[in-house]
Write a protein that holds these residues in place. Structure first.
Motif, short mmCIF file in Angstrom:
data_model
loop_
_atom_site.label_atom_id
_atom_site.label_comp_id
_atom_site.label_asym_id
_atom_site.label_seq_id
_atom_site.Cartn_x
_atom_site.Cartn_y
_atom_site.Cartn_z
N ILE A 219 14.28 80.09 -96.42
CA ILE A 219 15.23 79.56 -95.44
C ILE A 219 16.66 79.63 -95.95
CG2 ILE A 219 15.90 77.49 -94.15
CD1 ILE A 219 12.97 76.74 -93.99
N VAL A 220 16.86 79.46 -97.26
CA VAL A 220 18.23 79.48 -97.78
C VAL A 220 18.85 80.86 -97.61
CG1 VAL A 220 17.81 80.13 -100.21
CG2 VAL A 220 19.67 78.57 -99.65
N ASP A 221 18.05 81.93 -97.70
CA ASP A 221 18.57 83.28 -97.47
C ASP A 221 19.15 83.39 -96.06
OD1 ASP A 221 17.65 83.87 -99.95
OD2 ASP A 221 16.06 85.23 -99.33
N VAL A 222 18.38 82.92 -95.10
CA VAL A 222 18.79 83.00 -93.70
C VAL A 222 20.01 82.12 -93.44
CG1 VAL A 222 18.08 82.42 -91.35
CG2 VAL A 222 16.50 83.61 -92.86
N LEU A 223 19.96 80.90 -93.97
CA LEU A 223 21.04 79.94 -93.68
C LEU A 223 22.36 80.39 -94.29
CD1 LEU A 223 21.83 77.24 -92.42
CD2 LEU A 223 21.24 76.14 -94.58
N VAL A 224 22.35 80.83 -95.53
CA VAL A 224 23.60 81.23 -96.19
C VAL A 224 24.22 82.41 -95.45
CG1 VAL A 224 24.62 82.16 -98.28
CG2 VAL A 224 22.96 80.31 -98.44
N PHE A 225 23.41 83.40 -95.12
CA PHE A 225 23.95 84.57 -94.43
C PHE A 225 24.49 84.17 -93.06
CE2 PHE A 225 23.22 88.57 -96.65
CZ PHE A 225 24.07 89.40 -95.94
N LEU B 88 20.49 90.93 -92.69
CA LEU B 88 21.64 91.82 -92.89
C LEU B 88 21.80 92.76 -91.70
CD1 LEU B 88 23.87 92.85 -94.78
CD2 LEU B 88 22.19 94.38 -95.80
N ALA B 89 20.70 93.33 -91.23
CA ALA B 89 20.76 94.24 -90.08
C ALA B 89 21.27 93.53 -88.84
CB ALA B 89 19.38 94.85 -89.82
N VAL B 90 20.76 92.31 -88.61
CA VAL B 90 21.20 91.54 -87.44
C VAL B 90 22.69 91.25 -87.51
CG1 VAL B 90 21.04 89.26 -86.36
CG2 VAL B 90 18.96 90.52 -86.93
N VAL B 91 23.16 90.80 -88.67
CA VAL B 91 24.59 90.46 -88.83
C VAL B 91 25.46 91.68 -88.61
CG1 VAL B 91 26.33 89.79 -90.53
CG2 VAL B 91 24.22 88.46 -90.32
N ILE B 92 25.07 92.82 -89.18
CA ILE B 92 25.88 94.04 -89.04
C ILE B 92 25.97 94.46 -87.57
CG2 ILE B 92 25.94 96.51 -89.54
CD1 ILE B 92 24.80 95.85 -92.30
N VAL B 93 24.85 94.44 -86.86
CA VAL B 93 24.86 94.85 -85.45
C VAL B 93 25.75 93.93 -84.62
CG1 VAL B 93 23.43 95.00 -83.37
CG2 VAL B 93 22.60 95.98 -85.51
N VAL C 255 35.02 99.36 -89.59
CA VAL C 255 35.31 98.95 -90.96
C VAL C 255 35.28 97.44 -91.14
CG1 VAL C 255 37.00 99.05 -92.84
CG2 VAL C 255 36.75 101.00 -91.30
N LEU C 256 35.82 96.70 -90.17
CA LEU C 256 36.05 95.27 -90.34
C LEU C 256 34.78 94.50 -90.71
CD1 LEU C 256 37.99 92.88 -90.22
CD2 LEU C 256 37.59 92.77 -87.74
N TRP C 257 33.63 94.90 -90.14
CA TRP C 257 32.38 94.18 -90.38
C TRP C 257 32.01 94.11 -91.86
CZ3 TRP C 257 28.38 96.69 -92.77
CH2 TRP C 257 28.45 98.09 -92.81
N LEU C 258 32.49 95.10 -92.64
CA LEU C 258 32.13 95.14 -94.05
C LEU C 258 32.61 93.91 -94.82
CD1 LEU C 258 32.77 98.86 -95.05
CD2 LEU C 258 30.64 97.58 -95.42
N LEU C 259 33.79 93.40 -94.47
CA LEU C 259 34.37 92.31 -95.26
C LEU C 259 33.57 91.01 -95.13
CD1 LEU C 259 38.18 92.99 -94.68
CD2 LEU C 259 36.61 93.98 -96.35
N PRO C 260 33.18 90.57 -93.91
CA PRO C 260 32.30 89.38 -93.84
C PRO C 260 30.95 89.61 -94.50
CG PRO C 260 33.35 89.78 -91.71
CD PRO C 260 33.64 90.98 -92.57
N VAL C 261 30.40 90.81 -94.37
CA VAL C 261 29.09 91.08 -94.97
C VAL C 261 29.16 91.04 -96.49
CG1 VAL C 261 27.34 92.86 -95.31
CG2 VAL C 261 28.15 92.35 -93.02
#
Length: 749
Positions: A267-273, A214-219, A229-235
């Protein structure tokens, strides 16, 4: 202002055209166009959001139960046809197949005292009261010949939860052994101790991976969008997808026999995100394009989904089919991994094509602030970095792709140093947990195979010749007298070599040959060393079978999608070259930087699956756009425009996916660290070099022939020399683009 349905690049300028009138998307009567309007419809968007709210309410309590549905016992990993599996089946007639031998080893460097021996004897009696310890199956303490160590061997039944229950049993045993020790050191090792350390290392794995991903995706989204704001919608959409996927996987695991273990759940946690965010990036990028061409958000989203939806669906379908190829594996852990990950990707793409568009349309254009895509403003992505890269490649594309291919080939030479022969117990962990230290202490004072016996079962009537054949086998130090159990003769042998060594594996083969030759014995050889050997051989079989199957799937999907033969062949070749280069570099790092000493037997297969299945995403994203642009003009200009339009989003998607896989290194398992590094590096190599440089150079060199035998192959191309003449004008326009983009982005709607 000009409203455009498409952009055509000519001599560094953008010509706009419209076929539907101001603010009106080009209407198509087909069903797919009508479906594309649903997520972003003026009232249907609320229906879509309401649907996902209901799904989330149902999914959350089910997702929380997923850990309880995991199967981490030995039979959940082994192939059904393996001889060690058959031994477990025989043992199940008279004892649980989930009995783990444990060894408590004591050591005093100056020599054991009488008090030490008395304490160990008292401990042995106390061990019998620990939950799971089998009564009458505590042997020892057994002193070492050098008088400096002793061991107590016990058997613990962990039940169908496998090593998930090992930690509590070992904690109790360790507390007994270390109480009132007065300088006597002790360790719990053997399969039980190893299982406990594995369980402890995996504790909290879901939370650690999830928060790190989650931290990696947000950054990365903050850097990509530069919007608060925009980053919130994909997350939010990716989080909903993950919880829903976990719920679906739990239901199938609990009621339909789907095998889930700690590895696949991690692995499914990582792959789905990662994959969901990739699809989100493509949707947002295309939606932003269409907002500049439409005055209404609903129409812009409908057009964006109509344009980008087929590529996303094709990409996800390819990944899903490739992952399902793992179902043909012999190794149960690999066989179960494919459907689990395929479910995750399927749920992820559904959420991204429905929930995310609805959320984007609900929000005003201001969600993109401070770079709002104003209606009628020019599209800056077609004049950015990747447009310049395309024009730089255009004059000498053949030199570029040959040079790039040679460099990737050099990187692939590292494959010669890849040692994917399996990891020993000590190599499986980053660090030195208790069981690993205890194993080294045990090996220093006792025969190498103590605590992890080779098990032979056969007909009770052939017990005597069976024991003779077993004991005469080279590499076996000692054999117990046969014990009659449920019509079978049960024997244990001590290995002369460390139980996870190549010498021990060779001994297993000799034991099997010897006991199989005993007439009427119907003998089988198993035990923990045999399990490791059978797993390694199954992994080799799976790699040799599944790699070609996935390549065939990739080629067929690309052929159908691109309606050509040359492009799919070359794209498949680039995927293989990219994989080989990534694995070669990974082998170098594993051996000379990380000093891990080797890799798991499944390592090449898993790296291949993730790099090829996910790498084909970027091929599809790029080439469908190139084909779209080539249909409007010609193949060579289409290659440049396609790269300019998708290069940024593909690179961002690559960083997201690489970042999410890199977080696997936060887990102290060597295999996950190696896998995370290899996939992360391979994805970055693929997105930055292979997709953007190598494939673009091939497109520019071959031109229309890339699309043979489709209609595009019959459209005339400008020669590379003509593109060279255009380059100066294009580069000048690109240099002026940043200021234009800033002015347009800051303009009010």
């Amino acid at each position: 202002m000009l409203n455009a349905d498409h952009l055509t690049k000519r001599h560094g300028t953008v010509v706009t055209a419209d076929s539907g009138g101001p603010g009106k998307p080009r209407r198509s009567p087909n069903r797919s166009a009508r479906i594309a309007e649903i997520p972003g419809g003026s009232w249907t968007k609320w229906v879509v959001v309401g649907f996902w709210v209901v799904v989330l309410i149902v999914a959350v309590p089910l997702a929380k139960k997923l850990n309880g549905a995991e199967k981490n016992d030995a039979s959940a990993y082994l192939p059904a046809s393996a001889e060690s599996t058959k031994v477990l089946d025989v043992l199940s007639h008279f004892q649980s197949p989930n009995i783990y031998p444990g060894v408590v080893v004591y050591q005093r460097a100056s020599g054991l005292t009488a008090a030490d021996r008395a304490k160990a004897a008292a401990d042995a009696r106390s061990f019998a009261a620990v939950q799971g310890v089998i009564p009458g199956q505590v042997a020892g303490p057994i002193p070492a010949p050098d008088g400096k160590a002793m061991q107590t061997v016990l058997q613990v039944n962990l039940g169908d939860k496998g090593w998930n229950k090992a930690a509590s049993a070992v904690a109790s045993i360790r507390a007994i052994a270390r109480s009132d020790a007065h300088g006597l050191t002790s360790y719990v090792t053997g399969p039980l101790g190893n299982a406990a350390d594995t369980s402890n290392a995996a504790r909290g794995i879901d939370g650690t991976l999830l928060y790190a991903a989650l931290a990696v995706v947000i950054v990365i989204l903050l850097i990509t969008y530069r919007s608060p704001v925009l980053w919130l919608l994909p997350v939010i959409s990716s989080g909903v997808a993950l919880l829903t996927a976990q719920a679906v996987i739990y239901v199938l695991a609990a009621h339909a026999g789907l095998t889930v273990n700690e590895e696949s759940a991690a692995i499914v946690d990582v792959l789905v995100f990662g994959a969901s965010t990739d699809y989100a990036l493509l949707i947002v990028a295309r939606y932003r394009e269409e907002l500049r061409r439409h005055d209404r958000r609903h129409a812009a989203m409908a057009e964006a989904l109509r344009r980008a939806g087929p590529a996303i669906i094709a990409s996800a379908s390819t990944v899903i089919i490739a992952l399902l190829m793992l179902s043909f594996a012999e190794l149960n852990s690999t066989k179960g991994l494919g459907p689990v990950l395929a479910i995750g990707v399927a749920v992820g793409v559904i959420a991204m094509l429905t929930l995310l568009p609805a959320l984007l349309v609900i929000c005003p254009r201001g969600v993109f602030w401070p770079y709002r895509p104003s209606y009628g403003s020019p599209e800056p992505t077609t004049r950015g970095l990747w447009a310049r890269v395309g024009w730089l490649i255009a004059p000498r594309p053949r030199l570029v792709w040959i040079t790039t291919a040679v460099l990737l080939g050099i990187l692939a030479l590292g494959l010669t140093g890849l040692k994917a022969n399996g990891l020993t117990n000590a190599q499986s962990f980053r660090g030195h947990p208790d069981s690993v230290t205890g194993e080294s202490v045990l090996a220093a004072h006792f025969p190498a195979g103590d605590g992890q016996p080779v098990i032979v079962v056969g007909s009770e009537r052939a017990a005597a010749p069976l024991r003779a054949a077993f004991a005469a086998t080279r590499g076996i130090a000692a054999v117990t007298p046969p014990v009659a159990r449920a019509g079978y003769a049960y024997l244990e042998g001590t290995l002369a070599s460390p139980p996870d060594s190549q010498a021990a594996y060779a001994t297993i083969d000799r034991v099997r040959a010897a006991v199989h030759a005993v007439p009427g014995a119907h003998a089988l050889a198993g035990g923990y060393t045999a399990v490791s050997l059978d797993e390694a051989r199954a992994a080799t079989h799976d790699r040799n079978l599944i790699l070609p199957l996935i390549l065939v799937v990739v080629f067929v999907v690309l052929t159908v999608l691109l309606r050509a033969l040359v492009a799919p062949l070359l794209l498949t070749a680039t995927v293989v070259l990219s994989f080989a280069a990534a694995l070669g570099v990974s082998a170098f790092f594993v051996n000379h930087v990380f000093h891990f000493g080797g890799a798991d037997t499944t390592f090449p297969l898993f790296v291949f699956v993730f790099l090829v299945a996910l790498g084909i995403d970027y091929n599809i994203f790029l080439m469908t756009r190139v084909r779209e642009e080539a249909a409007k003009g010609n193949a060579r200009h289409g290659a440049i425009t396609g790269l300019a339009a998708t290069g940024g989003v593909i690179t961002s998607a690559g960083f997201v996916l690489a970042g999410t896989f890199a977080v696997l290194a936060t887990i102290p398992f060597t295999f996950l660290t190696e896998l995370g590094f290899a996939v992360a590096f391979g994805i970055l190599l693929d997105t930055i070099i292979v997709r953007s440089v190598l494939v673009t150079a091939l497109n520019l060199d071959l031109g229309r022939w890339m699309w043979w035998p489709s209609r595009l192959a019959r459209k005339a191309d400008p020669a590379p020399a003509e593109l060279s003449q255009e380059q100066a004008g294009a580069m000048t326009a690109a240099a002026l683009a940043p200021q234009t983009a800033r002015n347009a982005g800051g303009a009010a709607e």
